[in-house]
Motif scaffolding. Sequence first.
Motif, PDB file in Angstrom:
ATOM      1  N   GLU A  57       0.829  -1.206   0.000  1.00 41.39           N
ATOM      2  CA  GLU A  57       0.000   0.000   0.000  1.00 41.39           C
ATOM      3  C   GLU A  57       0.858   1.248   0.000  1.00 41.39           C
ATOM      4  O   GLU A  57       0.528   2.240  -0.669  1.00 41.39           O
ATOM      5  CB  GLU A  57      -0.939  -0.003   1.211  1.00 41.39           C
ATOM      6  CG  GLU A  57      -2.043  -1.051   1.125  1.00 41.39           C
ATOM      7  CD  GLU A  57      -3.120  -0.832   2.171  1.00 41.39           C
ATOM      8  OE1 GLU A  57      -3.194   0.285   2.736  1.00 41.39           O
ATOM      9  OE2 GLU A  57      -3.889  -1.785   2.419  1.00 41.39           O
ATOM     10  N   ASP A 106       0.865   4.500  -2.408  1.00 43.48           N
ATOM     11  CA  ASP A 106       0.673   5.823  -1.798  1.00 43.48           C
ATOM     12  C   ASP A 106       1.762   6.800  -2.222  1.00 43.48           C
ATOM     13  O   ASP A 106       1.503   8.001  -2.380  1.00 43.48           O
ATOM     14  CB  ASP A 106       0.661   5.708  -0.273  1.00 43.48           C
ATOM     15  CG  ASP A 106      -0.590   5.008   0.248  1.00 43.48           C
ATOM     16  OD1 ASP A 106      -1.581   4.919  -0.502  1.00 43.48           O
ATOM     17  OD2 ASP A 106      -0.570   4.537   1.408  1.00 43.48           O
ATOM     18  N   GLU A 143      -7.979  -2.939  -5.029  1.00 41.67           N
ATOM     19  CA  GLU A 143      -8.687  -2.389  -3.867  1.00 41.67           C
ATOM     20  C   GLU A 143      -8.527  -0.876  -3.770  1.00 41.67           C
ATOM     21  O   GLU A 143      -9.424  -0.181  -3.277  1.00 41.67           O
ATOM     22  CB  GLU A 143      -8.190  -3.059  -2.587  1.00 41.67           C
ATOM     23  CG  GLU A 143      -8.613  -4.522  -2.460  1.00 41.67           C
ATOM     24  CD  GLU A 143      -7.967  -5.214  -1.269  1.00 41.67           C
ATOM     25  OE1 GLU A 143      -7.023  -4.607  -0.673  1.00 41.67           O
ATOM     26  OE2 GLU A 143      -8.367  -6.335  -0.944  1.00 41.67           O
ATOM     27  N   LYS A 144      -7.392  -0.366  -4.209  1.00 42.27           N
ATOM     28  CA  LYS A 144      -7.143   1.075  -4.136  1.00 42.27           C
ATOM     29  C   LYS A 144      -7.634   1.803  -5.383  1.00 42.27           C
ATOM     30  O   LYS A 144      -7.395   3.001  -5.549  1.00 42.27           O
ATOM     31  CB  LYS A 144      -5.654   1.342  -3.899  1.00 42.27           C
ATOM     32  CG  LYS A 144      -5.168   0.870  -2.525  1.00 42.27           C
ATOM     33  CD  LYS A 144      -3.699   1.163  -2.292  1.00 42.27           C
ATOM     34  CE  LYS A 144      -3.450   2.603  -1.922  1.00 42.27           C
ATOM     35  NZ  LYS A 144      -3.952   2.964  -0.578  1.00 42.27           N
ATOM     36  N   SER A 190      -6.735   1.436  -8.538  1.00 40.40           N
ATOM     37  CA  SER A 190      -5.710   1.763  -9.538  1.00 40.40           C
ATOM     38  C   SER A 190      -6.097   1.220 -10.906  1.00 40.40           C
ATOM     39  O   SER A 190      -6.752   0.187 -11.025  1.00 40.40           O
ATOM     40  CB  SER A 190      -4.359   1.175  -9.126  1.00 40.40           C
ATOM     41  OG  SER A 190      -3.920   1.707  -7.900  1.00 40.40           O
TER      42      SER A 190
END
Length: 366
Positions: free
Chosen positions: A90, A94, A116-117, A119
């Motif tokens: 993560e 970030d 999940e993020k 992308s």
Amino acid sequence: MNTHVTILEIDGKALVHNLDYFKEKLQTTTKILAVVKAFGYGSDGAQVAKFLEHKVDYFAVAYTHEGVALREAGVQTPILVLHPHLQNLEVIIDFKLEPGLYNFKIFNAFLKVAKEKGSTQYPIHLKFNTGLNRLGFLATEIPTILTQLHASAAVKVQSLFSHLAASEDLEEKAFTTGQIEQFTAIKEELFAGLKYTPMLHLLNTSGVVNYPKAQFDMVRIGIGLYGFGNDAKETVHLKNTHNLKSIISQIHTIAAGETVGYNRAFAAKATTKTATIPIGHADGLSRRLGNTKGFVRINQQNAPIIGNVCMDMIMVDVTHIDCSEGDEVIVFNTQEMIQHIATTSGTIVYETLTAISPRVHKTLTP
């Protein structure tokens, strides 16, 4: 703020000279990735990266926190993390770092985190094992890699790369040529399965020198950037970038029969003048340099290290040197001095440079 009087001066002009030396060996379209892992080979990765940011195309670090340090220093150039771990995935996203993925555990985990993020086409790099047997996918795993890439819109392969095991050793030319051929075959199979063509990079410093036809799209310059070519004929064309210096803290006059340092390792045979220098094995000086095997330079003269190297200090013989407390001490400022330290310490230049402690103050002179 680091105010330690033992200072490593990083020579920016030498960095540029070395970079330009390797650029002259490259095709005009070949990109350069500068390796700044391990605190920039014992210097300061952030300072080096900031200085070279507009002179190279990519940076590489070993671990995620090294890449974070570059981002926090303001570096915007793409940064490849060569050895990411599950705990840091993560953070990689970030800080807009680019992971080098080397097995399915880290590959699958990153695809999951990227999805999940939210992308889309996040840049990843795939490392293949062609003989170093350290990190990397095997060629037999390509079909599974392709299947999973086609099933994910979260990532996009920015590059394929591998690592040569013995590019500096011309007696291993057959092995290295085999690695290049393996990498070429891997490239062909992956390109056939993808709808785009990632960058390719294989060569390190010695590879650039010895295998110029295998430049592909980008090369990785590590030790060469810092003044060493893994070959005396190459090193002579490079400039030293690491200049380690300190000061004399105290001068003693030792009578015949007196001893100096731990274990009384030095015993004076005659009246001896000694100088104590604030640098020791906690700063990267091997204990093998003690007992006159190593030396420093004071007022342009060699001062042998006497007794054992301490954690924070060394003592040197200045009997025949005109010097005073506070005078400058050169631990090394040439490739020859660094090589002597490495050889005497029973190691290689890489270890001598990267052993320089973070507590040593680092400063880059443009």
